[in-house]
Design a protein around this motif. Structure first.
Motif, short mmCIF file in Angstrom:
data_model
loop_
_atom_site.label_atom_id
_atom_site.label_comp_id
_atom_site.label_asym_id
_atom_site.label_seq_id
_atom_site.Cartn_x
_atom_site.Cartn_y
_atom_site.Cartn_z
N LEU A 6 0.83 -1.20 0.00
CA LEU A 6 0.00 0.00 0.00
C LEU A 6 0.87 1.26 0.00
CD1 LEU A 6 -2.82 -1.05 2.48
CD2 LEU A 6 -2.77 -1.25 -0.01
N LEU A 7 1.90 1.26 0.81
CA LEU A 7 2.84 2.38 0.81
C LEU A 7 3.45 2.57 -0.57
CD1 LEU A 7 5.52 3.15 3.49
CD2 LEU A 7 6.20 2.94 1.12
N ALA A 8 3.82 1.44 -1.22
CA ALA A 8 4.44 1.52 -2.54
C ALA A 8 3.50 2.13 -3.56
CB ALA A 8 4.87 0.12 -2.99
N ARG A 9 2.23 1.73 -3.52
CA ARG A 9 1.25 2.30 -4.46
C ARG A 9 1.15 3.81 -4.28
NH1 ARG A 9 -3.65 -2.10 -3.56
NH2 ARG A 9 -2.68 -3.85 -4.69
N ASP A 10 1.16 4.25 -3.02
CA ASP A 10 1.03 5.68 -2.76
C ASP A 10 2.29 6.44 -3.19
OD1 ASP A 10 -1.45 5.07 -1.70
OD2 ASP A 10 -0.70 4.96 0.36
N VAL A 11 3.46 5.85 -2.98
CA VAL A 11 4.70 6.49 -3.41
C VAL A 11 4.76 6.59 -4.93
CG1 VAL A 11 7.20 6.16 -3.57
CG2 VAL A 11 6.05 5.90 -1.37
N VAL A 12 4.43 5.50 -5.60
CA VAL A 12 4.50 5.47 -7.06
C VAL A 12 3.51 6.45 -7.67
CG1 VAL A 12 4.00 4.00 -9.06
CG2 VAL A 12 5.44 3.15 -7.20
N ALA A 13 2.35 6.62 -7.05
CA ALA A 13 1.35 7.55 -7.55
C ALA A 13 1.82 9.00 -7.40
CB ALA A 13 0.04 7.36 -6.81
N ASP A 17 1.60 2.02 11.72
CA ASP A 17 0.77 2.98 11.00
C ASP A 17 1.41 3.47 9.69
OD1 ASP A 17 -1.73 3.35 12.44
OD2 ASP A 17 -0.54 4.21 14.06
N PRO A 18 2.72 3.75 9.64
CA PRO A 18 3.28 4.23 8.37
C PRO A 18 3.09 3.27 7.21
CG PRO A 18 4.82 4.64 10.16
CD PRO A 18 3.72 3.76 10.71
N LEU A 19 2.91 1.98 7.50
CA LEU A 19 2.77 0.98 6.44
C LEU A 19 1.36 0.93 5.86
CD1 LEU A 19 4.75 -1.95 8.11
CD2 LEU A 19 5.62 -0.14 6.61
N THR A 64 4.47 8.61 4.40
CA THR A 64 4.41 8.58 2.93
C THR A 64 4.67 9.95 2.35
OG1 THR A 64 2.78 6.80 3.05
CG2 THR A 64 3.00 7.93 0.95
N ARG A 65 4.07 10.96 2.93
CA ARG A 65 4.23 12.32 2.41
C ARG A 65 5.69 12.78 2.48
NH1 ARG A 65 0.53 14.38 5.01
NH2 ARG A 65 1.55 15.38 6.78
N ASP A 101 8.44 13.38 -0.64
CA ASP A 101 9.16 14.64 -0.78
C ASP A 101 10.66 14.40 -0.91
OD1 ASP A 101 6.80 16.02 -0.62
OD2 ASP A 101 7.05 16.63 1.48
N PHE A 102 11.18 13.47 -0.10
CA PHE A 102 12.61 13.14 -0.15
C PHE A 102 12.98 12.54 -1.51
CE2 PHE A 102 15.90 9.83 0.55
CZ PHE A 102 16.95 10.63 0.97
N LEU A 103 12.17 11.60 -1.99
CA LEU A 103 12.46 10.97 -3.27
C LEU A 103 12.37 11.97 -4.41
CD1 LEU A 103 10.48 7.63 -2.79
CD2 LEU A 103 12.97 7.93 -2.72
#
Length: 480
Positions: A114-121, A457-459, A469-470, A474-476
């Motif tokens: 789920l984290l990955a989907r949000d990062v990729v989006a 929670d972060p996951l 995630t936010r 931003d870092f990436l």
């Protein structure tokens, strides 16, 4: 899924006082939670660009291809089926940057879907690879492909890896894990054509830092990566704020290795949940709870009649509510295995779950259900726990060398670092990250925290309320 406490009953190794709380206080915490009202749970974060993503974990059409691929690795002395690791890939296959994420103790690749989907989006041209250790290749998840997984697992029809029949686990420590992880990192680099950001959650963050400092036949691990990303973990006392002392004195390590030599090859910490006595019992329960909550959230709980007496409630609950009782912080479980999701409804013939926190129970169910990969690693070698404790010093000590740990290059790290901290450690994750930056050649560190989050929670938190995630996106984005 953080570093674990000693389970005195099992006689195995690890550390984390909250797990001691787990062993001694879960039943009382759950009993008191019966009377809790359905008030709001802790919440944090603000609406941002990720708010457009569905909080239920629905995958956009562009991300529907999420392959779970097998990579061969060097034989480790166990069954040949264990000579593979797996990677869950989320995002564009031709991305210029790959974020490789390592799960923490007892964690598995679906920690990060789920984290990955949000990062990729949120970040163009990035793919996320979630790493499953070789131990997951030995897991029997065939029951989750049937219509009745409860019978398959709770009636003991599945194949288990018993410590008495699995002596090879005694040698599956950090050296083995990092050799396997290097196979993944090199595949992600694709001969240098792609950049790799290496990170992890909890002890996965510790593992990523160990990789960066490791000497791979003369090549420092940090030369394989563009940056490091730490989610609620690290080295140099990152977990000290939990109140634990690292069990890494020469005498403690000697005792722990002796226990492994005597047959205690698996870390049995999670047996402290009271959900079973095998190394994998709790993990099976968590996945069963997610499986039923994902498929029939509002139906009467299939698992409730099978709960141990100490965990029973005096009323009927739904599948979602049962999952909530196993993962929500309000039921007395420790910080390191919980989220802020909500509460059981006050009324109803069959009481359902009310989302009032940052992590909707539907997202937890989506992740926990699997069937493959899943959130929980079934078999965690006790030797890996020893090695990761010793890694906390992050130095080429005599003790580290005696264990074969090649932590030679920590002071030479020269890539940017991101660190995120929840309420688990009361500030020591970021303190340790700043200390790491100050004592190396890391050009800069990016730090973020959210005391309204528990360790998991972060996951799984809703995208619009996930501070981790936010700040990670931003870092990436700044690296591009």
């Amino acid at each position: 899924m953080s570093r674990a406490a000693v389970n005195p009953a099992a006689g195995t190794t690890g550390r984390r006082p909250s797990r001691r709380t787990l062993l001694g206080g879960v039943v009382g915490g759950l009993a008191s939670a019966v009377a809790l009202p359905s008030g709001a749970a802790n919440a944090a974060g603000a609406t941002n660009s990720l708010a457009t993503r569905a909080s239920s974990g629905t995958t956009p059409a562009a991300l529907t291809a999420e392959p779970y691929v097998s990579l061969p690795v060097t034989p480790g002395g166990g069954p040949t089926t264990g000579d593979h690791v797996h990677v869950l890939k989320v995002g564009p296959q031709d991305a210029a940057t790959v974020l490789v994420l390592v799960p923490g103790q007892f964690g598995a690749a679906n920690d990060f879907r789920l984290l990955a989907r949000d990062v990729v989006a949120a970040v163009p041209d990035v793919q996320v690879w979630a790493f499953d250790r070789r131990e997951e290749s030995l897991v029997d998840r065939a029951g989750f492909a049937t219509a009745d997984p409860l019978t398959y697992y709770l009636d003991d029809h599945y194949t288990t890896q018993l410590p008495s029949n699995s002596p090879y686990f005694a040698t599956w420590g950090l050296t083995q894990t990092l050799a396997d992880l290097r196979t993944v990192v090199c595949a992600a680099r694709d001969g240098g054509r792609r950049r790799v950001v290496l990170g992890g959650h909890s002890w996965g963050a510790t593992t990523a830092l160990a990789y960066a400092a490791w000497d791979f036949d003369g090549r420092p691990g940090y030369r394989d990566v563009t940056a490091l990303a730490l989610l609620d973990g690290g080295v140099l006392g990152a977990f000290d704020g939990t109140g634990a002392t690292v069990q890494d004195s020469p005498e403690e390590v000697k005792q722990r290795l002796a226990a492994i030599a005597d047959g205690g090859v698996l870390d049995m910490t999670l047996s402290g949940t009271g959900l079973g006595t095998r190394a994998e019992s709790s993990q099976i329960w968590y996945q069963l709870a997610g499986w039923y909550a994902h498929r029939d959230p509002d139906g009467r709980s299939v698992l409730q009649p099978h709960l141990p007496d100490a965990l029973q409630l005096p009323y009927a609950i739904t599948n979602s509510a049962l999952l909530g009782t196993l993962v929500d912080a309000s039921f007395g479980w420790p910080n390191d295995i919980t989220v802020h999701s909500g509460s059981i409804a006050d009324t109803g013939a069959v009481r359902g779950w009310i989302d009032s926190g940052i992590t909707p129970i539907s997202r937890v169910a989506t992740a926990y259900a699997g069937p493959e990969p899943t959130v929980w690693q079934w078999y965690w070698p006790a030797r890996l726990s020893v090695d990761l404790d010793v890694t906390d010093a992050y130095a080429d000590t005599e003790l580290a060398r005696s264990l074969g740990l090649r932590l030679l290059h920590g002071a030479q790290l020269d890539v940017p670092l991101y660190a995120f901290e929840t309420s688990l450690t009361n500030g020591t994750v970021l303190d340790s990250a700043r200390r790491l930056v100050a004592n190396s050649r890391i050009p800069y560190g990016t730090y973020a925290s959210d005391d309204g989050m528990n360790h998991l929670d972060p996951l799984f938190a809703a995208p619009d309320r996930n501070t981790a995630t936010r700040s990670l996106t931003d870092f990436l984005t700044a690296l591009r």
